[in-house]
Design a protein around this motif. Sequence first.
Motif, PDB file in Angstrom:
ATOM      1  N   GLU A 146       0.754  -1.408  -0.222  1.00 42.73           N
ATOM      2  CA  GLU A 146       0.097   0.014   0.007  1.00 42.73           C
ATOM      3  C   GLU A 146       0.814   1.098   0.066  1.00 42.73           C
ATOM      4  OE1 GLU A 146      -2.585  -0.228   3.152  1.00 42.73           O
ATOM      5  OE2 GLU A 146      -3.855  -1.759   2.402  1.00 42.73           O
ATOM      6  N   GLU A 147       2.172   1.025  -0.129  1.00 33.99           N
ATOM      7  CA  GLU A 147       2.876   2.176  -0.266  1.00 33.99           C
ATOM      8  C   GLU A 147       2.799   3.132  -1.467  1.00 33.99           C
ATOM      9  OE1 GLU A 147       6.919   2.105   1.328  1.00 33.99           O
ATOM     10  OE2 GLU A 147       6.502  -0.035   1.891  1.00 33.99           O
ATOM     11  N   TYR A 148       3.017   4.335  -1.567  1.00 34.39           N
ATOM     12  CA  TYR A 148       3.060   5.056  -2.694  1.00 34.39           C
ATOM     13  C   TYR A 148       4.308   5.616  -2.945  1.00 34.39           C
ATOM     14  CZ  TYR A 148      -1.910   5.132  -2.506  1.00 34.39           C
ATOM     15  OH  TYR A 148      -3.314   4.852  -2.381  1.00 34.39           O
ATOM     16  N   ASP A 149       4.775   5.638  -4.307  1.00 34.57           N
ATOM     17  CA  ASP A 149       5.953   6.114  -4.827  1.00 34.57           C
ATOM     18  C   ASP A 149       5.895   7.600  -5.435  1.00 34.57           C
ATOM     19  OD1 ASP A 149       8.496   6.536  -5.740  1.00 34.57           O
ATOM     20  OD2 ASP A 149       8.996   4.756  -6.873  1.00 34.57           O
ATOM     21  N   PHE A 150       6.464   8.404  -4.590  1.00 31.46           N
ATOM     22  CA  PHE A 150       6.380   9.817  -4.998  1.00 31.46           C
ATOM     23  C   PHE A 150       7.524  10.298  -5.852  1.00 31.46           C
ATOM     24  CE2 PHE A 150       3.131   9.668  -1.837  1.00 31.46           C
ATOM     25  CZ  PHE A 150       2.069  10.311  -2.152  1.00 31.46           C
ATOM     26  N   GLY A 193      -6.713   1.460 -18.677  1.00 33.13           N
ATOM     27  CA  GLY A 193      -5.830   0.145 -18.402  1.00 33.13           C
ATOM     28  C   GLY A 193      -4.769   0.628 -17.324  1.00 33.13           C
ATOM     29  N   SER A 194      -4.114  -0.333 -16.806  1.00 30.52           N
ATOM     30  CA  SER A 194      -2.800  -0.166 -16.269  1.00 30.52           C
ATOM     31  C   SER A 194      -1.681   0.470 -16.773  1.00 30.52           C
ATOM     32  CB  SER A 194      -2.589  -1.250 -15.326  1.00 30.52           C
ATOM     33  OG  SER A 194      -1.973  -2.457 -16.337  1.00 30.52           O
ATOM     34  N   TRP A 195      -0.902   1.176 -16.262  1.00 29.55           N
ATOM     35  CA  TRP A 195       0.310   1.841 -16.636  1.00 29.55           C
ATOM     36  C   TRP A 195       1.289   0.680 -17.297  1.00 29.55           C
ATOM     37  CZ3 TRP A 195       1.915   6.034 -12.335  1.00 29.55           C
ATOM     38  CH2 TRP A 195       0.914   7.045 -12.107  1.00 29.55           C
ATOM     39  N   PHE A 196       1.706  -0.138 -16.342  1.00 28.75           N
ATOM     40  CA  PHE A 196       2.373  -1.186 -16.868  1.00 28.75           C
ATOM     41  C   PHE A 196       2.080  -1.909 -17.968  1.00 28.75           C
ATOM     42  CE2 PHE A 196       3.502  -5.659 -15.820  1.00 28.75           C
ATOM     43  CZ  PHE A 196       4.745  -5.847 -16.252  1.00 28.75           C
ATOM     44  N   ILE A 197       0.904  -2.606 -17.741  1.00 23.15           N
ATOM     45  CA  ILE A 197       0.471  -3.367 -18.953  1.00 23.15           C
ATOM     46  C   ILE A 197       0.327  -2.658 -20.517  1.00 23.15           C
ATOM     47  CG2 ILE A 197      -1.717  -4.722 -20.001  1.00 23.15           C
ATOM     48  CD1 ILE A 197      -0.060  -6.194 -17.999  1.00 23.15           C
ATOM     49  N   GLN A 198      -0.099  -1.584 -20.272  1.00 21.74           N
ATOM     50  CA  GLN A 198      -0.221  -0.859 -21.575  1.00 21.74           C
ATOM     51  C   GLN A 198       1.097  -0.379 -21.957  1.00 21.74           C
ATOM     52  OE1 GLN A 198      -3.271  -0.152 -23.190  1.00 21.74           O
ATOM     53  NE2 GLN A 198      -4.062  -1.599 -21.816  1.00 21.74           N
ATOM     54  N   SER A 199       1.873   0.016 -21.295  1.00 22.04           N
ATOM     55  CA  SER A 199       3.448   0.584 -21.645  1.00 22.04           C
ATOM     56  C   SER A 199       4.044  -1.090 -22.305  1.00 22.04           C
ATOM     57  CB  SER A 199       4.438   0.700 -20.681  1.00 22.04           C
ATOM     58  OG  SER A 199       3.884   2.115 -19.951  1.00 22.04           O
ATOM     59  N   LEU A 200       3.874  -2.099 -21.316  1.00 16.68           N
ATOM     60  CA  LEU A 200       4.459  -3.400 -21.979  1.00 16.68           C
ATOM     61  C   LEU A 200       3.755  -4.018 -23.379  1.00 16.68           C
ATOM     62  CD1 LEU A 200       6.146  -6.228 -21.180  1.00 16.68           C
ATOM     63  CD2 LEU A 200       3.708  -6.916 -20.437  1.00 16.68           C
ATOM     64  N   VAL A 224       7.322   3.451 -18.075  1.00 23.73           N
ATOM     65  CA  VAL A 224       6.518   3.614 -16.952  1.00 23.73           C
ATOM     66  C   VAL A 224       6.818   4.834 -16.174  1.00 23.73           C
ATOM     67  CG1 VAL A 224       5.594   2.436 -14.871  1.00 23.73           C
ATOM     68  CG2 VAL A 224       5.521   1.116 -17.148  1.00 23.73           C
ATOM     69  N   ALA A 225       8.137   4.830 -15.839  1.00 21.59           N
ATOM     70  CA  ALA A 225       8.685   5.830 -14.953  1.00 21.59           C
ATOM     71  C   ALA A 225       8.608   7.197 -15.478  1.00 21.59           C
ATOM     72  CB  ALA A 225      10.280   5.494 -14.553  1.00 21.59           C
ATOM     73  N   CYS A 234       2.083  10.539  -7.770  1.00 21.22           N
ATOM     74  CA  CYS A 234       2.787   9.252  -7.539  1.00 21.22           C
ATOM     75  C   CYS A 234       3.126   8.939  -8.939  1.00 21.22           C
ATOM     76  CB  CYS A 234       1.665   8.207  -6.992  1.00 21.22           C
ATOM     77  SG  CYS A 234       1.218   8.659  -5.242  1.00 21.22           S
ATOM     78  N   LYS A 235       4.462   8.092  -8.552  1.00 14.99           N
ATOM     79  CA  LYS A 235       5.038   7.367  -9.764  1.00 14.99           C
ATOM     80  C   LYS A 235       4.978   5.957  -9.619  1.00 14.99           C
ATOM     81  CE  LYS A 235       7.193   9.774 -12.548  1.00 14.99           C
ATOM     82  NZ  LYS A 235       6.807  10.345 -13.670  1.00 14.99           N
ATOM     83  N   GLU A 236       5.586   5.157 -10.532  1.00 15.79           N
ATOM     84  CA  GLU A 236       5.605   3.687 -10.344  1.00 15.79           C
ATOM     85  C   GLU A 236       6.876   3.266 -11.008  1.00 15.79           C
ATOM     86  OE1 GLU A 236       1.811   1.451 -11.013  1.00 15.79           O
ATOM     87  OE2 GLU A 236       2.742   0.125 -12.624  1.00 15.79           O
ATOM     88  N   MET A 237       7.499   2.101 -10.737  1.00 19.70           N
ATOM     89  CA  MET A 237       8.399   1.427 -11.487  1.00 19.70           C
ATOM     90  C   MET A 237       8.257   0.061 -11.493  1.00 19.70           C
ATOM     91  SD  MET A 237      11.443   1.243 -12.979  1.00 19.70           S
ATOM     92  CE  MET A 237      11.906   2.814 -13.001  1.00 19.70           C
TER      93      MET A 237
END
Length: 250
Positions: A146-150, A193-200, A224-225, A234-237
Amino acid sequence: MARLVDFVYNELDTRPSYKMDYPEKGLCLILNMEHFDIQGYPRRTGSKKDKKTIKETFKKLGFQIRTEDNLSCKETEKVLLEVATEDHSQRSCFACVILSHGNEHGIFARDKIFTLKWLVTFFSNSYCGSLAGKPKLFFIQACRGEEYDFGIEADGPSDNAQGLAPQILTEEDILYVYSTPPGYFAWRNNVNGSWFIQSLCKILQEHGKNLELMQILTRVNYAVASDYESSSGCKEMPCIVSMLTKELYL
């Protein structure tokens, strides 16, 4: 200098790669969990978009597609048994994409949680002999906490490899690609959709037939990053954990 350059190129030319010219590319199993019977876990709106994009992408790469939606844990086990006991001897590899809720303990079926270790065991070299020595690829779109990456302003490199290593199988020829590192929230848009799946899928469609897989996944990490940020900043990696022993060209 010329001799050194020749030596480097010769080394690159002889690096081992997986045999990918079997009669069939392989099966892509999509486990799409959108609806849940568990209190506190709402519908995953936007997951249909991810599922559609995955099907299109892996079909273009030559995979056979099997999609399963909203399975209970028992139903998931039945599907995994069916797929693992198929004859994969004429297939080059296997791929599994999991779309679901998750936390630090595992991934959710419709009714309860299961671990990735449990799922992957069905496709280990000791259990699924016709996939032994062949690449087995697992792509997981799910939260791992549940952590967020800022994000931060970095002034030097960091190394957290120990924290990213999964406490799962040590089998060879397995690749895990998570939407996020352990402990973190994974982002999904209700429409796109999700950031990860769409980028992949975007980068697989652009480069899936000409770049080595780790090159592709590094580009996915960058996309994604750099391309996404939530309204709250928030960001995601994504997180790659590889036990592959050879280069892989899809």
